[in-house]
Design a protein around this motif. Structure first.
Motif, PDB file in Angstrom:
ATOM      1  N   ARG A  39     -49.261   5.049   1.276  1.00 25.93           N
ATOM      2  CA  ARG A  39     -48.660   6.345   1.594  1.00 25.93           C
ATOM      3  C   ARG A  39     -48.834   7.315   0.423  1.00 25.93           C
ATOM      4  O   ARG A  39     -49.236   8.457   0.596  1.00 25.93           O
ATOM      5  CB  ARG A  39     -47.178   6.171   1.923  1.00 25.93           C
ATOM      6  CG  ARG A  39     -46.496   7.470   2.330  1.00 25.93           C
ATOM      7  CD  ARG A  39     -45.020   7.279   2.412  1.00 25.93           C
ATOM      8  NE  ARG A  39     -44.488   7.464   1.081  1.00 25.93           N
ATOM      9  CZ  ARG A  39     -43.219   7.720   0.828  1.00 25.93           C
ATOM     10  NH1 ARG A  39     -42.346   7.747   1.787  1.00 25.93           N
ATOM     11  NH2 ARG A  39     -42.821   7.909  -0.405  1.00 25.93           N
ATOM     12  N   ALA A  69     -39.573  15.729  13.028  1.00 24.83           N
ATOM     13  CA  ALA A  69     -40.532  15.003  12.183  1.00 24.83           C
ATOM     14  C   ALA A  69     -39.926  13.681  11.701  1.00 24.83           C
ATOM     15  O   ALA A  69     -38.726  13.588  11.446  1.00 24.83           O
ATOM     16  CB  ALA A  69     -40.936  15.858  10.992  1.00 24.83           C
ATOM     17  N   SER A  72     -41.462   9.893   7.037  1.00 22.91           N
ATOM     18  CA  SER A  72     -42.685   9.901   6.228  1.00 22.91           C
ATOM     19  C   SER A  72     -43.343  11.278   6.230  1.00 22.91           C
ATOM     20  O   SER A  72     -43.854  11.729   5.202  1.00 22.91           O
ATOM     21  CB  SER A  72     -43.678   8.858   6.737  1.00 22.91           C
ATOM     22  OG  SER A  72     -43.238   7.582   6.403  1.00 22.91           O
ATOM     23  N   SER A  73     -43.347  11.935   7.365  1.00 27.21           N
ATOM     24  CA  SER A  73     -43.928  13.284   7.436  1.00 27.21           C
ATOM     25  C   SER A  73     -43.126  14.263   6.599  1.00 27.21           C
ATOM     26  O   SER A  73     -43.695  15.115   5.916  1.00 27.21           O
ATOM     27  CB  SER A  73     -43.983  13.764   8.894  1.00 27.21           C
ATOM     28  OG  SER A  73     -44.803  12.921   9.659  1.00 27.21           O
TER      29      SER A  73
END
Length: 183
Positions: A39, A69, A72-73
């Motif tokens: 990530r 969202a 992670s976004s």
């Protein structure tokens, strides 16, 4: 000062052996199975790409409905905001405050809410609130978009009821009415 002669490097094997034997530098990607490292690499690559592209031409990034969202976004948006601080990139995100106010199951804070607080402390966030319009201004906005239309009073009330006075929703309704040939 090395002149390229390999003989000058004689004996270096002993110094390099512990480093090479550690398997840290053997070409294997040990992060392959580590989601957090993957990530972070993704975030870094996206950020570097944006900064690189912005050198050629300023960039506007518009993100809508951030209240939906995933965490992670949202983390990526925060990471990018940090990385583009001095680049000619404008990152604009919109969200519905009432959706955040509902919170999550168990009363937890929405991840976007927490990220906004962090970004504010870091000087990465500026909020522009767009409030809902009262009924009279709803009619004015519709007329400014569509021209003078003869809406019956009950239709004006229905437009207000459907839109809740949300200017963005009113603009979309007007666009749809025109595209569908209803007016």
């Amino acid at each position: 000062t090395w002149d390229g002669m390999l003989d000058d490097l004689a004996g270096m094997d002993e110094y390099l052996k512990p480093v090479l034997a550690s398997k840290k530098y053997d070409g294997i990607d040990y992060a392959r199975g580590d989601a957090r490292i993957k990530r972070n690499r993704l975030f870094e690559n996206v950020s570097l790409g944006l900064v690189r592209e912005a050198r050629a031409q300023p960039i506007l990034i518009a993100l809508d409905d951030l209240q939906w969202a995933d965490p992670s976004s949202i983390a990526m948006v925060h990471y990018i905001a940090r990385a583009i601080r001095s680049a000619p990139v404008l990152l604009v995100g919109s969200y519905r405050t009432e959706e955040l106010a509902m919170g999550l199951r168990g009363g937890a804070k929405h991840p976007l809410e927490e990220t906004i607080q962090l970004m504010s402390r870091e000087g990465l966030h500026e909020e522009v609130r767009v409030s809902r319009l009262p009924e009279s201004q709803t009619t004015e906005l519709v007329e400014s978009l569509l021209g003078k239309v003869d809406l019956a009073e009950e239709n004006e009330k229905e437009v207000f009821r459907l839109s809740g006075g949300n200017p963005f929703f009113l603009i979309e309704i007007a666009r749809l009415v025109v595209e569908e040939g209803l007016l």
